[in-house]
Design an enzyme around this catalytic site. Structure first.
Site, PDB file in Angstrom:
ATOM      1  CB  CYS A 198      -1.744   1.535   6.189  1.00  0.00           C
ATOM      2  SG  CYS A 198      -1.315   0.717   4.637  1.00  0.00           S
ATOM      3  CD  GLU A 234      -1.737   4.091   3.390  1.00  0.00           C
ATOM      4  OE1 GLU A 234      -1.483   3.468   2.332  1.00  0.00           O
ATOM      5  OE2 GLU A 234      -2.868   4.146   3.887  1.00  0.00           O
ATOM      6  CG  HIS A 244      -2.037  -0.976   1.160  1.00  0.00           C
ATOM      7  ND1 HIS A 244      -3.037  -1.035   2.106  1.00  0.00           N
ATOM      8  CD2 HIS A 244      -2.328  -1.918   0.225  1.00  0.00           C
ATOM      9  CE1 HIS A 244      -3.903  -1.990   1.760  1.00  0.00           C
ATOM     10  NE2 HIS A 244      -3.492  -2.544   0.631  1.00  0.00           N
ATOM     11  CB  CYS A 262      -6.335  -0.530   5.290  1.00  0.00           C
ATOM     12  SG  CYS A 262      -4.634  -1.124   5.196  1.00  0.00           S
TER      13      CYS A 262
HETATM   14 ZN   LIG Z   1      -3.323   0.121   3.739  1.00  0.00          ZN
END
Ligand SMILES: [Zn+2]
Length: 152
Positions: free
Chosen positions: A86, A55, A53, A83
């Protein structure tokens, strides 16, 4: 609220390039002492890595750049509410402030879902600021999924 700033603009640019690469268009920027340490977009498809992801990629790059394990004092700008995975990584990295654009009621873990920073098992919570660039962020995602649906 349409407020945004320079760093969120860069995160939005990363989100757009991720979308152009066929990735879910989310972008993130890590800033320390007013300086950009890392910027990244989602790379899950490119790397065949569900943890890639924006991040996480940005945190990895920033740690590499600074040759350190954590990012105490750094701020992270991301276009969508992180999410759960993260949110946890941001906590582990000791990020000072988290700025995110649009809320993610379906997949977010900060102000939705498990609300990770409010749990007793969370040992470092960043200051959270939401809504920065949220209109652009939501629009980029909306267009991406709309285009994807019309491909199917
Ligand atoms: Zn994430």
């Amino acid at each position: 609220m349409a407020a945004t700033n320079h760093f969120m603009e860069l995160a939005l640019a990363e989100a757009r390039s991720a979308g152009e690469r066929g990735e879910v268009p989310i972008g993130a920027v890590v800033v320390l002492d007013g300086k950009i340490i890392a910027r990244a977009g989602n790379r899950t498809r490119e790397l065949n890595d569900v943890t890639a992801h924006a991040e996480i990629v940005a945190i990895r790059l920033a740690c590499e750049e600074l040759s350190q394990e954590r990012l105490a004092g750094a701020d992270l700008y991301v276009t969508l509410e992180p999410c759960t995975m993260c949110a946890a990584a941001i906590s582990f990295a000791r990020i000072r402030r988290l700025y995110y654009g649009a809320e993610d009621p379906k997949g977010g873990g900060v102000d939705n879902g498990v609300r990770f920073y409010q749990q007793p098992t969370c040992h470092h919570a960043p200051e959270v600021y939401s809504g920065l660039g949220e209109i652009s962020s939501a629009e980029i995602l909306r267009r991406f999924f709309q285009a994807k649906r019309s491909e199917d």
